[in-house]
Design a protein around this motif. Sequence first.
Motif, PDB file in Angstrom:
ATOM      1  N   ARG A 465       1.024  -1.166  -0.130  1.00 27.19           N
ATOM      2  CA  ARG A 465      -0.137   0.241   0.129  1.00 27.19           C
ATOM      3  C   ARG A 465       1.026   1.293   0.131  1.00 27.19           C
ATOM      4  O   ARG A 465       2.039   1.237  -0.218  1.00 27.19           O
ATOM      5  CB  ARG A 465      -0.926  -0.152   1.165  1.00 27.19           C
ATOM      6  CG  ARG A 465      -1.686  -1.446   1.332  1.00 27.19           C
ATOM      7  CD  ARG A 465      -2.625  -1.561   0.041  1.00 27.19           C
ATOM      8  NE  ARG A 465      -3.286  -2.983   0.192  1.00 27.19           N
ATOM      9  CZ  ARG A 465      -4.459  -3.105   0.751  1.00 27.19           C
ATOM     10  NH1 ARG A 465      -5.008  -1.987   1.420  1.00 27.19           N
ATOM     11  NH2 ARG A 465      -4.922  -4.271   0.790  1.00 27.19           N
ATOM     12  N   ARG A 466       0.201   2.340   0.162  1.00 22.11           N
ATOM     13  CA  ARG A 466       0.992   3.724  -0.022  1.00 22.11           C
ATOM     14  C   ARG A 466       1.774   4.133   1.226  1.00 22.11           C
ATOM     15  O   ARG A 466       2.781   4.776   1.212  1.00 22.11           O
ATOM     16  CB  ARG A 466       0.059   4.822  -0.118  1.00 22.11           C
ATOM     17  CG  ARG A 466      -0.903   4.867  -1.223  1.00 22.11           C
ATOM     18  CD  ARG A 466      -1.586   6.088  -1.536  1.00 22.11           C
ATOM     19  NE  ARG A 466      -2.443   6.146  -2.980  1.00 22.11           N
ATOM     20  CZ  ARG A 466      -2.955   6.811  -3.454  1.00 22.11           C
ATOM     21  NH1 ARG A 466      -3.090   8.211  -2.590  1.00 22.11           N
ATOM     22  NH2 ARG A 466      -3.545   6.805  -4.525  1.00 22.11           N
ATOM     23  N   GLN A 467       1.208   3.586   2.429  1.00 21.57           N
ATOM     24  CA  GLN A 467       1.848   3.900   3.607  1.00 21.57           C
ATOM     25  C   GLN A 467       2.185   5.329   3.828  1.00 21.57           C
ATOM     26  O   GLN A 467       3.211   5.900   4.238  1.00 21.57           O
ATOM     27  CB  GLN A 467       2.939   3.114   4.019  1.00 21.57           C
ATOM     28  CG  GLN A 467       3.190   1.566   3.881  1.00 21.57           C
ATOM     29  CD  GLN A 467       4.400   0.961   3.871  1.00 21.57           C
ATOM     30  OE1 GLN A 467       5.313   1.420   4.344  1.00 21.57           O
ATOM     31  NE2 GLN A 467       4.474  -0.455   3.790  1.00 21.57           N
ATOM     32  N   PHE A 533      -5.908   0.300  15.307  1.00 28.19           N
ATOM     33  CA  PHE A 533      -6.088  -0.665  14.638  1.00 28.19           C
ATOM     34  C   PHE A 533      -6.428  -0.419  13.058  1.00 28.19           C
ATOM     35  O   PHE A 533      -6.166  -1.098  12.198  1.00 28.19           O
ATOM     36  CB  PHE A 533      -7.357  -1.492  15.074  1.00 28.19           C
ATOM     37  CG  PHE A 533      -7.395  -2.157  16.369  1.00 28.19           C
ATOM     38  CD1 PHE A 533      -6.583  -3.268  16.416  1.00 28.19           C
ATOM     39  CD2 PHE A 533      -8.052  -1.733  17.537  1.00 28.19           C
ATOM     40  CE1 PHE A 533      -6.308  -3.976  17.592  1.00 28.19           C
ATOM     41  CE2 PHE A 533      -7.769  -2.289  18.563  1.00 28.19           C
ATOM     42  CZ  PHE A 533      -7.081  -3.641  18.712  1.00 28.19           C
ATOM     43  N   SER A 534      -6.607   0.954  12.771  1.00 30.62           N
ATOM     44  CA  SER A 534      -6.875   1.342  11.655  1.00 30.62           C
ATOM     45  C   SER A 534      -5.426   1.032  10.395  1.00 30.62           C
ATOM     46  O   SER A 534      -4.359   1.444  10.843  1.00 30.62           O
ATOM     47  CB  SER A 534      -7.214   2.916  11.457  1.00 30.62           C
ATOM     48  OG  SER A 534      -8.372   3.148  12.073  1.00 30.62           O
ATOM     49  N   ARG A 540      -0.439  -1.182   7.068  1.00 39.17           N
ATOM     50  CA  ARG A 540       0.230  -0.533   5.725  1.00 39.17           C
ATOM     51  C   ARG A 540      -0.647   0.393   5.109  1.00 39.17           C
ATOM     52  O   ARG A 540      -0.343   1.060   4.238  1.00 39.17           O
ATOM     53  CB  ARG A 540       0.471  -1.920   5.048  1.00 39.17           C
ATOM     54  CG  ARG A 540       1.401  -2.799   5.508  1.00 39.17           C
ATOM     55  CD  ARG A 540       1.863  -3.902   4.728  1.00 39.17           C
ATOM     56  NE  ARG A 540       2.667  -4.522   5.074  1.00 39.17           N
ATOM     57  CZ  ARG A 540       3.060  -5.499   6.087  1.00 39.17           C
ATOM     58  NH1 ARG A 540       1.994  -5.703   6.738  1.00 39.17           N
ATOM     59  NH2 ARG A 540       4.091  -6.133   6.243  1.00 39.17           N
ATOM     60  N   GLU A 541      -1.850   0.411   5.232  1.00 39.01           N
ATOM     61  CA  GLU A 541      -2.685   1.622   4.352  1.00 39.01           C
ATOM     62  C   GLU A 541      -2.393   2.711   4.925  1.00 39.01           C
ATOM     63  O   GLU A 541      -2.479   3.818   3.935  1.00 39.01           O
ATOM     64  CB  GLU A 541      -4.251   1.054   4.580  1.00 39.01           C
ATOM     65  CG  GLU A 541      -4.711  -0.169   3.838  1.00 39.01           C
ATOM     66  CD  GLU A 541      -6.144  -0.392   4.131  1.00 39.01           C
ATOM     67  OE1 GLU A 541      -6.927   0.346   4.394  1.00 39.01           O
ATOM     68  OE2 GLU A 541      -6.510  -1.581   3.949  1.00 39.01           O
TER      69      GLU A 541
END
Length: 585
Positions: A465-467, A533-534, A540-541
């Motif tokens: 993902r973008r991180q 938790f998100s 990784r999002e």
Amino acid sequence: MLTKNIKRKTNTLLRTICCCSLLSVSMLKGFSQVRMTKDYVDYVNPYMGNISHLLVPTYPTVHLPNSLLRVYPERGDYTSDRLYGLPLIVTSHRGKSAFNLSTLVKLPDRLKPVQLYSYDQEEIHPYAYSVFLDQEQIQVDYALSHQSGLYTFTFPNTSKKYLQFNSQQGKLQWDGKGLSGVQDIGNGTRVYIYAIPESNPIAVKRLQGQQLENATEAAGKNSCMILEFRQAGTSLRMKYGVSFIDVAQAKANLKREISDFDRQKLADIGRKIWNDALGKIAVEDGNESNKHVFYTSLYRCYERPVNISEDGRYYSAFDGKVHQDEGKPFFTDDWIWDSYRAHHPLRVLLDPGTESMILHSFVRMSEQMEQPWLPTFPEITGDSRRMNSNHGVATLLDAYRKGVRNFDIKKAYLAAKGAITEKTLAPWSGKPAGKLDRFFKEKGYIPALSPGEKETIPEVSGFERRQPVAVTLGTSYDLWCLAQLAHELGIQDDYELFMKQSFNYRNLFNEQTKFFHPKDDKGNFIMPFDYVFSGGQGAREYYGENNAWIYRWDVQHNIPDLINLMGGNESFVKYLDEMFQQPLG
């Protein structure tokens, strides 16, 4: 400030090595107050840290400091009670052995390319390995040099003895005196071996499917050769050399390093080399357990990177060619995202000569790759571009400012600048800069996607993902380091631009919550949002292998400003305490 007369307790040194980029130590020479109850290397416990169910643990590695040849007993995982053969060379500190060796007193009805062993009485030192294979009743003893190793097998009787060699994907060949092998380990990189038993076998066979047949070579997946011996006595010895250039160089490496079959002599040499390396720091502590922790941690610092120069030449996976090293050894397998904080700064103090060669190797890599960008995760097989940001620039700055100058700082600066401004900032990607990077330059942060929003930018990894928060914070730090290098080189325009951009972390700071919070491309914080938790697996999002509570502190280059953002010293300390009290969930 490095001193010779200041005592430091072991726990202080441990915290320094593990957490900081500065080290104040007492050096062994001239430090007569320190009293060690045993040799430094005897404090090393290679088993320490081997258990992990998340990410990857440390391994009980046998090697010499920063050496090409590394081995460790392979097991399925940390709960396994079986050995997967015996290793001959591990090409990455997390990889499997490129070749496996099995030793047998008789051939089973269903022969496999690699034997699984029940074992007992295993003993591991940084320089030597021994184990008793209890079902076969075979004692195994091993020692190694930089590019070669030696096994001694003691069998239960004088009957037949077998050595079984396996290449997972390659070729093995017996030439009448020794066994050569080659294996492709990826990206056009090959590892070569040449092994010589103390006496010639009476039979040479290959395993083809489930059948043994007389042959002097085997090729393909799990290629397997078996040498049968019927020599007098219970002992069988075998030495070998390894190379990333060719079989001839593997032979040369063996000939240069091991002239006989004296394993004990080889182990003694290795022991001295390790004592000299570990003895650069002498610590004083009444608690012997602390010394075991400290010297084991220090031993780990020599596992990477590795010197792969062989008689003045080296194979570079960065362009697929063999180069002359011109008197400066070539180092690779340095996972910089992991090692820049403490590993490199420690080496600057303990061994600045080696650190200069490592940084010189970084410059060579950037010259050899298709794009002249500083590497991120240089491995034996090339730069894997793992993780986020490019903290190699921090290693350049730290070393240069501490007086390490035996590398081309101008070339290094241009390579670092290209890696940060021309390559995409998307994690785990070696692609050129694109839409995401243009947004970063214009708006000063990486935009986040809303939950469920589909990714449309091609340079972004589908898994990683973008991180966006991790990349924004990490790149802000890299830009500060780049600005400092520009200042050292007198490039004023770059200095002013990159210093301004080094404050980009502010663009994601949430004044209400005092966390770094992902924003969308319109400048809105992603809501609702859970700082624990998100972000999905590994967060990784939005972050990267950790959540907002950890990335809250990732402003390494401007702690005073971070304190100010959080409301002052008292608030800063309060938030720090809260992090340690926050449950993992």
